[in-house]
Write a protein that holds these residues in place. Structure first.
Motif, mmCIF file in Angstrom:
data_model
loop_
_atom_site.group_PDB
_atom_site.id
_atom_site.type_symbol
_atom_site.label_atom_id
_atom_site.label_comp_id
_atom_site.label_asym_id
_atom_site.label_seq_id
_atom_site.Cartn_x
_atom_site.Cartn_y
_atom_site.Cartn_z
ATOM 1 N N ALA A 89 -0.013 62.517 -3.847
ATOM 2 C CA ALA A 89 0.996 60.653 -3.084
ATOM 3 C C ALA A 89 1.895 61.434 -3.217
ATOM 4 N N SER A 90 3.195 60.095 -3.288
ATOM 5 C CA SER A 90 4.690 59.865 -3.430
ATOM 6 C C SER A 90 5.598 60.633 -4.725
ATOM 7 N N ALA A 91 6.716 61.180 -4.046
ATOM 8 C CA ALA A 91 6.942 61.987 -5.415
ATOM 9 C C ALA A 91 7.169 60.396 -6.434
ATOM 10 N N GLU A 92 8.017 58.983 -6.150
ATOM 11 C CA GLU A 92 7.446 58.392 -7.165
ATOM 12 C C GLU A 92 6.275 58.669 -8.041
ATOM 13 N N GLU A 93 4.825 58.725 -7.945
ATOM 14 C CA GLU A 93 3.540 58.493 -8.563
ATOM 15 C C GLU A 93 3.987 59.889 -8.785
ATOM 16 N N PHE A 116 4.462 63.563 -14.754
ATOM 17 C CA PHE A 116 5.630 64.086 -15.191
ATOM 18 C C PHE A 116 6.332 63.903 -16.367
ATOM 19 N N ARG A 117 6.674 62.286 -16.614
ATOM 20 C CA ARG A 117 7.814 61.762 -17.185
ATOM 21 C C ARG A 117 5.836 61.484 -18.107
ATOM 22 N N TYR A 118 5.153 61.284 -17.537
ATOM 23 C CA TYR A 118 3.372 60.790 -18.848
ATOM 24 C C TYR A 118 3.756 62.397 -19.226
ATOM 25 N N LEU A 119 3.467 63.261 -18.543
ATOM 26 C CA LEU A 119 2.689 64.859 -19.946
ATOM 27 C C LEU A 119 4.131 65.451 -20.164
ATOM 28 N N LEU A 120 5.478 64.712 -20.200
ATOM 29 C CA LEU A 120 6.494 65.167 -21.078
ATOM 30 C C LEU A 120 6.533 64.569 -22.446
ATOM 31 N N VAL A 139 -1.484 63.406 4.246
ATOM 32 C CA VAL A 139 0.134 63.538 3.043
ATOM 33 C C VAL A 139 -0.083 63.200 1.705
ATOM 34 N N GLY A 140 -0.063 63.845 1.048
ATOM 35 C CA GLY A 140 -0.062 63.593 -0.557
ATOM 36 C C GLY A 140 -1.126 63.274 -0.992
ATOM 37 N N ALA A 196 0.748 54.880 0.083
ATOM 38 C CA ALA A 196 1.391 56.408 -0.028
ATOM 39 C C ALA A 196 2.057 57.141 1.199
ATOM 40 N N GLU A 197 1.049 57.881 2.044
ATOM 41 C CA GLU A 197 1.344 58.117 3.074
ATOM 42 C C GLU A 197 2.382 56.799 4.557
#
Length: 527
Positions: free
Chosen positions: A61-65, A70-74, A104-105, A456-457
């Motif tokens: 989807a989007s850069a925000e999601e 990423f934060r969830y995994l880190l 897109v996404g 998102a698109e």
């Protein structure tokens, strides 16, 4: 030895004996890990010195999601980032291009401009993590965006660590996500080598990928041979461009598939190191141990995941990941069990992450280097894989190397034949897929799947429009013209590309300028 009344072979057609003895490894002399030809690993202490990087692939989807994922995994123990890009981005189209409609996404995150990359990496200290980006035709552009975002964080290029895939040859072979013809594509690849050597010395400038070759249906031997052949082609192109293989060779990395046959996969990884080191020394006279030592990322086999009984995939992934550990991978991605049905849910992604952590902290995965080294079966398999791969590389050489073999369609036909034979055996029940052609269930399991935000698109298209509206239009147009002029000559393309991206030009605009100069490639029209 008595006649084998129940003959067996690996999926690469390698015969497996009922038992292996010292006779199968007669004359074998095993070097220590960290010593040429690095069969047992690129480093003396392997995971005792530094465990493999847990690098879960994410992007949707989007850069925000994607930033949220990423934060969830880190937060749950991931030790490196791995970015998946959507199809329009991989093909050099912006999200508002008519050809991008509906895509897109979908298969990764949409990145059109510096604004998107800033959002994707917002709040993530790039000086503390290494990042892998799975991008090929426009790889130089995504790497430059990454560098620009890092500089905005105050992190110089000399401190950035990571890998950009940048392996265009396998796109012509296995995936089809190319833009330009092979010759200008190879120019951009070697321009990236030279730029990164000066500006991003700790970044791996290519991840030569066998993963997608295997996903297209190749055997383990073909994955090994064609990947190494592609690597040799990149080295030759860089040497022809005046670069030293002893220098840029340190920044080459590989990306292999961890498939189902555990023992064959361990042997494949070991054979890859031995083969690469030997061929670099034989063909290019490379002497730098850091350039000779093959380092690789492994991802568990996406094509092995089944939509039927999807929780069986948890077991498949664990076994495949263990083969990468025993084979000495430098970083590993474990697939989520629901990926045959949809993009990974948070629950499935967490299980995949925990699989690696269990291998590292409970299963003894980091205790000793090359734990299966010296086993009669593993050593015999390693040697046979190497020998069969050398035979196939020789056939590629006869066609003028990897580029010539791709242009002749040889590599593609070999993989297609292997894929057809695999499917024939599955359909005939000669190769068992648990839950599919044996041990099937009458009722399907109810699995909660990840759902993409349908808005998102639209949001992505609106952001790209804002970028164009708010930038300095004259500066952007001038920067794109400088790319066209450079493309007509021989100077490195990355400095004018960087200038254009900093002026808020989009990836689609830069690729469009290059299409005007280089043209595009259509496999159906190739000789």
């Amino acid at each position: 030895m008595p006649v084998d009344e129940n003959p067996r072979e690996t999926d690469s057609g390698i015969e497996i004996k009922p038992v292996y003895t010292a006779e199968d490894t007669a004359g074998l002399a095993l070097e220590a890990p960290g010593e040429f030809p690095f069969t047992r690993g690129p480093y003396p202490d392997m995971y005792r010195g530094r465990p493999w990087t847990i690098r879960q692939y994410a992007g949707f989807a989007s850069a925000e999601e994607t930033n949220e994922r990423f934060r969830y995994l880190l937060q749950r123990g991931q030790t490196g980032l791995s970015v998946a890009f959507d199809l329009p981005t991989q093909l050099g189209y912006d999200s508002d291009d008519p050809r991008a409609l509906g895509e897109v996404g979908r298969t990764g995150v949409a990145i059109d401009s510096l604004a998107d990359m800033e959002t994707l990496l917002g709040g993530i200290p790039l000086g503390e993590f290494s990042t892998s980006m799975t991008i090929n035709a426009p790889a130089a552009l995504l790497l430059l965006l990454y560098e620009l975002v890092a500089e905005g964080q105050g992190v110089p290029g000399t401190e950035l660590r990571g890998t950009v895939q940048n392996d265009i040859l396998k796109e012509y072979i296995a995936r089809g996500n190319y833009i330009f013809p092979p010759a200008p594509s190879m120019r951009i690849t070697t321009d990236l080598f030279a730029y990164a050597h000066e500006k991003l010395p700790r970044f791996n400038t290519i991840s030569i990928s066998g993963y997608h070759i295997r996903e297209a249906g190749s055997s383990a031997v073909q994955e090994l041979a064609f990947t190494i052949a592609n690597g040799l082609a990149y080295v030759q192109a860089a040497v022809d461009a005046g670069l030293s293989p002893d220098e840029f060779g340190e920044r080459l990395s590989f990306f292999f598939n961890a498939h189902n046959h555990f023992f064959q996969e361990v042997a494949k990884f070991r054979a890859a190191r031995r083969l690469w080191a030997s061929l670099l020394k034989e063909r290019f006279g490379v002497t730098n141990p850091k350039a000779l030592a093959l380092r690789f990322h492994a991802q568990t086999g996406g094509s092995t995941l089944t939509a039927q009984q999807p929780e069986n995939n948890i077991v498949r992934v664990a076994i495949q990941a263990l083969s990468a550990v025993a084979g000495g991978a430098q970083s590993i991605h474990t697939n989520s069990f629901d990926e045959a049905l949809a993009l990974p849910s948070e629950r499935a992604a967490r299980i995949a992450l925990r699989t690696q952590q269990i291998l590292a902290h409970e299963a003894g995965g980091t205790d000793t280097a090359d734990p299966l080294g010296g086993a009669f079966f593993i050593e015999d398999l390693t040697t046979e894989l190497e020998e069969k791969a050398r035979e196939l590389i020789a056939r590629v050489d006869e066609l003028g190397g990897a580029v010539g073999a791709v242009e002749a369609g040889f590599v593609q036909r070999e993989i297609e034949d292997a894929a057809f034979e695999h499917e024939r055996k599955v359909a005939a029940g000669e190769r068992v897929i648990v839950g599919v052609n044996k041990f099937a269930e009458a009722e399907e399991e109810d699995i909660e799947l990840h759902q993409l935000d349908p808005e998102a698109e639209r949001r992505q298209v609106e952001r790209t429009a804002r970028v164009r509206a708010e930038r300095d239009a004259e500066a952007a147009a001038a920067a794109l013209e400088r790319i066209r002029v450079t493309a007509r000559g021989t100077e490195n393309l990355l400095p004018p590309m960087r200038e254009a991206l900093a002026a808020r030009c989009t990836i689609g605009e830069v690729c469009s300028a290059l299409r005007e100069e280089f043209g595009t490639y259509d496999a159906h029209l190739a000789p």
